[in-house]
Write an enzyme that holds these catalytic residues in place. Sequence first.
Site, PDB file in Angstrom:
ATOM      1  N   LYS A 195       0.973  -1.258  -0.377  1.00  0.00           N
ATOM      2  CA  LYS A 195      -0.217   0.229   0.031  1.00  0.00           C
ATOM      3  C   LYS A 195       0.700   1.358   0.307  1.00  0.00           C
ATOM      4  O   LYS A 195       0.881   2.024  -0.809  1.00  0.00           O
ATOM      5  CB  LYS A 195      -1.288   0.333   0.994  1.00  0.00           C
ATOM      6  N   ASP A 213      -6.703   0.489   1.228  1.00  0.00           N
ATOM      7  CA  ASP A 213      -7.346   1.026   2.483  1.00  0.00           C
ATOM      8  C   ASP A 213      -8.069   0.697   2.983  1.00  0.00           C
ATOM      9  O   ASP A 213      -8.978   0.104   1.795  1.00  0.00           O
ATOM     10  CB  ASP A 213      -6.270   2.754   2.616  1.00  0.00           C
TER      11      ASP A 213
END
Length: 328
Positions: A195, A213
């Site tokens: 991420k 997320d």
Amino acid sequence: MNETPEKPAAAKKATAKKTAATKTTAKKAATAKATAKKTTAGTSAKKATAKPAAEAAAGKTPAKKAPARKPESRAAMVRRARRINRELAELYPYAHPELDFTNSFELLVATVLSAQTTDLRVNQTTPRLFAVCPTPEDMAAMDPERLEELIRPTGFFRAKAKSLLGLSAALRDRFGGEVPGRLEDLVTLPGVGRKTANVVLGNAFGVPGITVDTHFGRLARRFGWTTAEDAEKVEADVAEIFPKSEWTMLSHRVVFHGRRVCHSRKPACGACAIAPLCPTYGEGETDPEKAKKLLKYELGGKPGQRLKPPADYPGQPAPPMAPPAAAS
């Protein structure tokens, strides 16, 4: 010669009487069963009729059952998903990463700090941090306790300080003090996963990436793009739907929508511009006026998360962190 004697007339009459009694009993039982069934059905029908009547008397509108959705083909889902992306692009032409940064190192550090906290809290914290240690070399040389104190407002500051010291030292020793522009290199840094790597690649190097997320994962499942909970699986599923050139901006648009409209606990369904395309419409507030009150940031007339937002951002900048109260 022996002959079989005939049954006496009295025996014949008894047998006939017994047979008739049996038939009568069976007929009564069948009648009783049919009556009971009819009574039960009638009672059920009365109850079914009484419930809407009672609701009507109380001023309530009986809830209607949602029509069953037809199974959606893969091709139809892809068309709908791409239309959602186009609608979000019109809704958020100003979508952007909501972390303040001026270079790849600042973005990397800010993204590591953003775990388990808001971008606003990170943006309020990093000005003091970068004033003290603007480069990987400066940060790697920081006293751990001093670094912990500087990043304390973001939470989990001990673990985050350890990651920042480790990644800064790695950048200094292995990458000449520069943030690498490859996913394979970024994920070798302490505290950096896919991420974080995709955030840095997409926004500092222009390399397309999908940032999964909590907001992105939630909306991807609500939109029917994936059923996966694992972030890497979500990323892989969504990557198959959209062209690579869209990945970075798609991430920003979906996250923007998740933060402003499609909240975790109470989505503002009645104020959602893409409601007709959403298979989970109705999970949140559907009344338009009530839904408007749930909108956040610029859509709700409130400040955003960045202290220094882009020039085309239509909302207000976020306020800096309030100074600590003076000791009395």
